[in-house]
Design a protein around this motif. Structure first.
Motif, short mmCIF file in Angstrom:
data_model
loop_
_atom_site.label_atom_id
_atom_site.label_comp_id
_atom_site.label_asym_id
_atom_site.label_seq_id
_atom_site.Cartn_x
_atom_site.Cartn_y
_atom_site.Cartn_z
N SER A 264 -9.61 -2.28 4.50
CA SER A 264 -9.29 -2.19 3.05
C SER A 264 -8.17 -3.25 2.85
CB SER A 264 -8.79 -0.89 2.62
OG SER A 264 -8.50 -0.75 1.29
N ASN B 3 -5.24 1.98 -3.92
CA ASN B 3 -6.53 2.35 -4.19
C ASN B 3 -6.78 3.84 -4.84
OD1 ASN B 3 -8.25 0.24 -3.71
ND2 ASN B 3 -8.75 0.81 -1.64
N ASP C 225 -12.43 3.08 -0.41
CA ASP C 225 -11.98 3.51 0.89
C ASP C 225 -13.10 4.49 1.34
OD1 ASP C 225 -9.82 1.79 1.06
OD2 ASP C 225 -8.46 3.33 0.74
N ASN D 260 -11.93 3.40 -5.89
CA ASN D 260 -11.45 3.69 -4.90
C ASN D 260 -12.57 3.36 -3.69
OD1 ASN D 260 -10.14 3.93 -2.36
ND2 ASN D 260 -9.17 5.85 -2.60
N TYR E 147 -4.58 0.05 6.83
CA TYR E 147 -5.98 0.28 6.87
C TYR E 147 -6.79 -1.17 6.89
CZ TYR E 147 -10.46 2.56 6.16
OH TYR E 147 -12.10 2.73 6.14
N ASP F 85 0.79 -1.36 -0.08
CA ASP F 85 -0.08 -0.03 -0.01
C ASP F 85 0.99 1.05 -0.09
OD1 ASP F 85 -2.34 1.63 0.34
OD2 ASP F 85 -1.88 1.79 2.55
N TRP G 186 -9.27 7.65 5.03
CA TRP G 186 -7.84 7.61 4.80
C TRP G 186 -7.06 8.45 5.51
CZ3 TRP G 186 -4.61 11.46 2.17
CH2 TRP G 186 -5.32 12.32 1.68
#
Length: 283
Positions: free
Chosen positions: A242, A56, A168, A166, A239, A21, A171
């Motif tokens: 995710s 993402n 998410d 994305n 995270y 990531d 973030w």
């Protein structure tokens, strides 16, 4: 608790690839590399070990993302990046969308992920009627104009796809927790429910399967003629909803790095698909 570098030294022979990531894992803020990030990337490059950046983020094209990482001191090429924008492109190719027009909320990088594969995008409220669907991009600054156009389009034609590269909801940034693109799609869904209209946004990035399928294709290309084992691919992130859930649900080894959204006190309370298989204090 070991760093990921120590884990790599001890387990390299049992791994087929690594997925990193970006925000909260490799970098903090726009161009500040995490401690030991430069060292682990240099080690992997020297070892010629397969790894990809697995993000993402859709506001930057792969070229722009590579430039950002390089400005942070990380020697990472554009070819090593797998983003949800790439999965968006695969969706357009598989569904023969070239030549069609989609309404775009937010940014999709430069060059634009959609337009790079022949999909036309519009941002004007007046042009919504000719659209074949909606794309939820990132960094949506014109919330009202973008969402009113998308809302009206989906009210008129609820069968159209609402693509969210994305997923998410949140973030992490230097300034604190920020609202992610996935929250925007959920907000749009909630507004439509006020009119008894139910839509199912199409989520393409982590933790959903399409981006992991693309990663397997990219990794398989590095091992021609050999079977790839997802459990021998470790996906690192900060995270859990995710990075961890996605890795677990798709058969990869999940690794949580405690340098971003989660600390150890939070991480030890997770269960089910949110429970990481490996936890690292840092890179």
């Amino acid at each position: 608790m070991d760093s990921f570098s120590e884990y790599y030294k001890q387990n390299r022979k049992n791994l087929e690839a690594i997925l990193f990531d970006v925000d909260g894992t490799l970098i903090s803020g726009y161009d500040h590399a995490m401690p030991n990030a430069e060292k682990i990337i240099d080690t992997l490059n020297k070892d010629n070990f397969p790894y990809f950046i697995f993000t993402n983020g859709v506001t930057k094209s792969n070229r722009q993302k590579a430039e950002q990482l390089q400005q942070s001191g990380l020697n990472i090429s554009e070819e090593r990046i797998i983003s949800s924008g790439n999965v968006l492109q695969e969706y357009f190719k598989q569904n023969h969308c070239a030549g069609q027009t989609f309404f775009q909320c937010g940014d999709l990088g430069e060059p634009n992920f959609a337009e790079s594969v022949g999909v036309h995008t519009v941002r004007s409220y007046r042009e919504r009627e000719k659209c074949s669907g909606v794309i939820i991009g990132g960094s949506i600054l014109n919330y009202r104009s973008d969402f009113e156009a998308a809302l009206n389009l989906l009210m008129e034609k609820p069968h159209l796809p609402c693509l969210t590269a994305n997923p998410d909801a949140l973030w992490g940034a230097k300034t604190g927790i920020r609202i992610g693109d996935g929250s925007m799609a959920k907000f749009l869904t909630m507004l439509l429910q006020e009119f008894s209209i139910d839509i199912e946004p199409i989520f393409l990035g982590k933790p959903h399967a399409p981006i992991y399928q693309l990663a397997l294709q990219k990794i398989a290309a590095l091992y021609p003629g050999k079977k790839i084992h997802p459990e021998k691919i470790i996906a690192l992130g900060d995270y859990p909803p995710s990075d961890v859930a996605g890795a677990n649900d798709n058969g990869f080894t999940s690794g949580l790095v405690l340098t971003g959204m989660a600390n150890f006190e939070i991480a030890k309370n997770f269960s089910g698909n949110l429970q990481p298989q490996e936890i690292f204090s840092s890179l």
